[in-house]
Design a protein around this motif. Structure first.
Motif, PDB file in Angstrom:
ATOM      1  N   GLU A  60       0.962  -1.239  -0.289  1.00  0.00           N
ATOM      2  CA  GLU A  60       0.193  -0.630  -0.034  1.00  0.00           C
ATOM      3  C   GLU A  60       0.830   1.497   0.243  1.00  0.00           C
ATOM      4  OE1 GLU A  60      -3.604  -0.613   2.269  1.00  0.00           O
ATOM      5  OE2 GLU A  60      -2.734  -1.850   3.848  1.00  0.00           O
ATOM      6  N   GLN A  65      -0.985   3.317  -6.149  1.00  0.00           N
ATOM      7  CA  GLN A  65      -2.170   3.351  -7.433  1.00  0.00           C
ATOM      8  C   GLN A  65      -3.189   2.055  -7.200  1.00  0.00           C
ATOM      9  OE1 GLN A  65       0.832   2.683  -7.819  1.00  0.00           O
ATOM     10  NE2 GLN A  65       1.467   1.431  -8.865  1.00  0.00           N
ATOM     11  N   ASP A  66      -2.418   0.793  -7.362  1.00  0.00           N
ATOM     12  CA  ASP A  66      -3.195  -0.383  -6.762  1.00  0.00           C
ATOM     13  C   ASP A  66      -4.541  -0.565  -6.951  1.00  0.00           C
ATOM     14  OD1 ASP A  66      -0.871  -1.145  -8.402  1.00  0.00           O
ATOM     15  OD2 ASP A  66      -1.043  -2.385  -6.694  1.00  0.00           O
ATOM     16  N   PRO A  67      -5.319  -0.964  -7.007  1.00  0.00           N
ATOM     17  CA  PRO A  67      -7.012  -1.136  -6.409  1.00  0.00           C
ATOM     18  C   PRO A  67      -7.134  -1.285  -4.822  1.00  0.00           C
ATOM     19  CG  PRO A  67      -7.272  -2.622  -7.852  1.00  0.00           C
ATOM     20  CD  PRO A  67      -5.273  -1.342  -8.447  1.00  0.00           C
ATOM     21  N   PRO A  68      -7.477  -1.830  -4.064  1.00  0.00           N
ATOM     22  CA  PRO A  68      -7.454  -1.953  -2.672  1.00  0.00           C
ATOM     23  C   PRO A  68      -8.075  -3.886  -3.297  1.00  0.00           C
ATOM     24  CG  PRO A  68      -9.445  -0.048  -2.926  1.00  0.00           C
ATOM     25  CD  PRO A  68      -8.692  -0.888  -4.492  1.00  0.00           C
ATOM     26  N   PHE A  69      -6.706  -4.171  -2.076  1.00  0.00           N
ATOM     27  CA  PHE A  69      -6.550  -5.858  -2.163  1.00  0.00           C
ATOM     28  C   PHE A  69      -6.740  -6.085  -1.419  1.00  0.00           C
ATOM     29  CE2 PHE A  69      -2.520  -3.659  -1.407  1.00  0.00           C
ATOM     30  CZ  PHE A  69      -1.750  -4.515  -0.235  1.00  0.00           C
ATOM     31  N   GLN A 173     -12.309 -12.931  -5.987  1.00  0.00           N
ATOM     32  CA  GLN A 173     -13.080 -12.312  -7.448  1.00  0.00           C
ATOM     33  C   GLN A 173     -13.473 -13.098  -7.981  1.00  0.00           C
ATOM     34  OE1 GLN A 173      -9.231 -10.835  -7.662  1.00  0.00           O
ATOM     35  NE2 GLN A 173      -9.301  -8.836  -7.531  1.00  0.00           N
ATOM     36  N   ARG A 215     -10.236  -0.561   2.056  1.00  0.00           N
ATOM     37  CA  ARG A 215      -9.350  -0.634   1.448  1.00  0.00           C
ATOM     38  C   ARG A 215      -9.146  -2.585   1.120  1.00  0.00           C
ATOM     39  NH1 ARG A 215      -6.027   0.458   6.754  1.00  0.00           N
ATOM     40  NH2 ARG A 215      -4.335  -0.573   5.927  1.00  0.00           N
ATOM     41  N   ILE A 217     -10.077  -5.728  -0.124  1.00  0.00           N
ATOM     42  CA  ILE A 217     -10.623  -6.324  -1.877  1.00  0.00           C
ATOM     43  C   ILE A 217     -11.817  -6.411  -2.108  1.00  0.00           C
ATOM     44  CG2 ILE A 217     -10.766  -8.470  -1.315  1.00  0.00           C
ATOM     45  CD1 ILE A 217      -8.916  -9.447  -4.021  1.00  0.00           C
ATOM     46  N   GLU A 218     -11.961  -6.315  -3.313  1.00  0.00           N
ATOM     47  CA  GLU A 218     -13.834  -6.303  -4.284  1.00  0.00           C
ATOM     48  C   GLU A 218     -13.521  -7.401  -4.591  1.00  0.00           C
ATOM     49  OE1 GLU A 218     -16.950  -4.098  -6.568  1.00  0.00           O
ATOM     50  OE2 GLU A 218     -15.127  -3.237  -7.116  1.00  0.00           O
ATOM     51  N   GLU A 253     -18.819   4.412  -5.872  1.00  0.00           N
ATOM     52  CA  GLU A 253     -18.340   2.662  -6.214  1.00  0.00           C
ATOM     53  C   GLU A 253     -18.905   1.388  -5.264  1.00  0.00           C
ATOM     54  OE1 GLU A 253     -16.252   4.135  -1.475  1.00  0.00           O
ATOM     55  OE2 GLU A 253     -15.316   4.870  -3.588  1.00  0.00           O
ATOM     56  N   SER A 254     -18.573   0.975  -5.896  1.00  0.00           N
ATOM     57  CA  SER A 254     -19.339  -0.446  -4.890  1.00  0.00           C
ATOM     58  C   SER A 254     -19.571  -0.139  -3.746  1.00  0.00           C
ATOM     59  CB  SER A 254     -18.344  -1.939  -5.177  1.00  0.00           C
ATOM     60  OG  SER A 254     -18.184  -2.102  -6.902  1.00  0.00           O
TER      61      SER A 254
END
Length: 313
Positions: A60, A65-69, A173, A215, A217-218, A253-254
């Protein structure tokens, strides 16, 4: 067991020193992490059991710039580690300054001098220090010089290879929370504070508790059978939606919205934990709100039946 959290490695109380500790990020606290914790515990079963971890996750900091994980944020991670018998969590703030610390200083100043660890264990690929300058051979040598024990834990594997947080993220995912649960040793949960929403669920006859993914992951967007644990420890079955609600075109956003079965009360501001058990269907746009309401009714019935069947097994 609720572990004692130590966030300032420079001022660890005397009673927390002399522990044995597993080293790592412990995102998810999966079966591989449990194996690592057991490995260090077996090395010195007479000593307090601890982990040394970092917050935020180094990724992080280095790749914002990475999406939440994240699979687990600190509270959920601490609960999972406590279930493994961990007594102390040395949660080191991982910022720009700490990331510049050389590997030799981390071993001597942090692990040895500040924490006073008797024995440490890590996986074979553990790397640490500025520019990942420290590795297992380096730690082996320095531990011997400083006089504390060191064990490299063999990776826990199955037919698909080593257990890993990456594998579990992919399963979520792809819409397989039940497979992720096998590798975690428990259902995957999202823990967060209930926020005010637009009350549309209440208008549809299914009031929901809204929790931001933040933060986390989706996972695959859609409707899930779930179990919800409240801050008072009470649990309820429920049905949850994760996604952007395409039927009402809110464009946000989700988010996670969960309807608790057989519950009435005000949850706003409370911290809840939502464990996903099965994906019932993918996210879908309906022609109108009546069609959406009809589908939610079916989703709730399916979730009740599925969870009741699992409880009876």
């Amino acid at each position: 067991m609720t572990p004692r959290l130590h966030e300032d490695w420079r001022s660890v109380p005397p009673e927390a020193r002399g522990a044995v500790a597993a080293l790592g990020n412990f995102d998810g606290v999966h079966l591989g992490h449990a194996h690592l914790v057991r490995t260090v515990q077996l090395a010195r079963p007479d000593a307090p059991l601890a982990v040394v971890t970092f917050e935020p996750h180094p990724r992080e900091l280095f790749r914002p710039q990475d999406p939440p994980f994240r699979l687990t944020l600190p509270d959920e991670r601490a609960a999972a580690l406590g279930a493994l018998g961990v007594q102390h969590i040395f949660q080191i703030p991982f910022g720009e300054a700490f990331s510049q610390m050389r590997a030799d200083r981390f071993v001597e100043d942090v692990l040895h001098n500040a924490l006073g660890l008797r024995h440490v264990a890590c996986g074979h690929d553990f790397a640490f220090g500025h520019r990942r300058g420290g590795d297992v051979p380096f730690l082996t040598e320095r531990a011997a010089e400083l006089g504390f024990g060191f064990t490299v834990a063999e990776a826990l594997t199955d037919a698909n290879g080593p257990y890993s947080s990456t594998r579990i993220r992919r399963l979520l995912q792809d819409g397989y929370p039940e497979r992720a649960a096998v590798e975690l040793g428990r259902p995957w949960s999202i823990r967060g504070v209930v926020q005010h929403g637009d009350k549309r669920g209440r208008l549809l006859g299914f009031p929901t508790a809204n929790v931001a993914l933040g933060r986390h992951i989706e996972p695959a967007r859609g409707v899930y059978a779930c179990m919800v644990r409240l801050s008072n420890g009470h649990t309820y079955y429920g049905v949850a939606n994760i996604g952007r609600r395409p039927t009402i075109n809110d464009g946000q956003e989700s988010r996670l919205e969960v309807h608790l079965f057989d519950f009435s009360g005000d949850l706003y501001g409370q911290t809840i934990s939502v464990a996903l058990h099965a994906l019932l269907r993918a996210e879908k746009r309906f022609e109108n709100l009546d069609a959406l309401k009809g589908q939610i009714t079916k989703d709730a019935e399916e979730a009740r039946a599925l969870l009741a069947d699992r409880e009876s097994v």
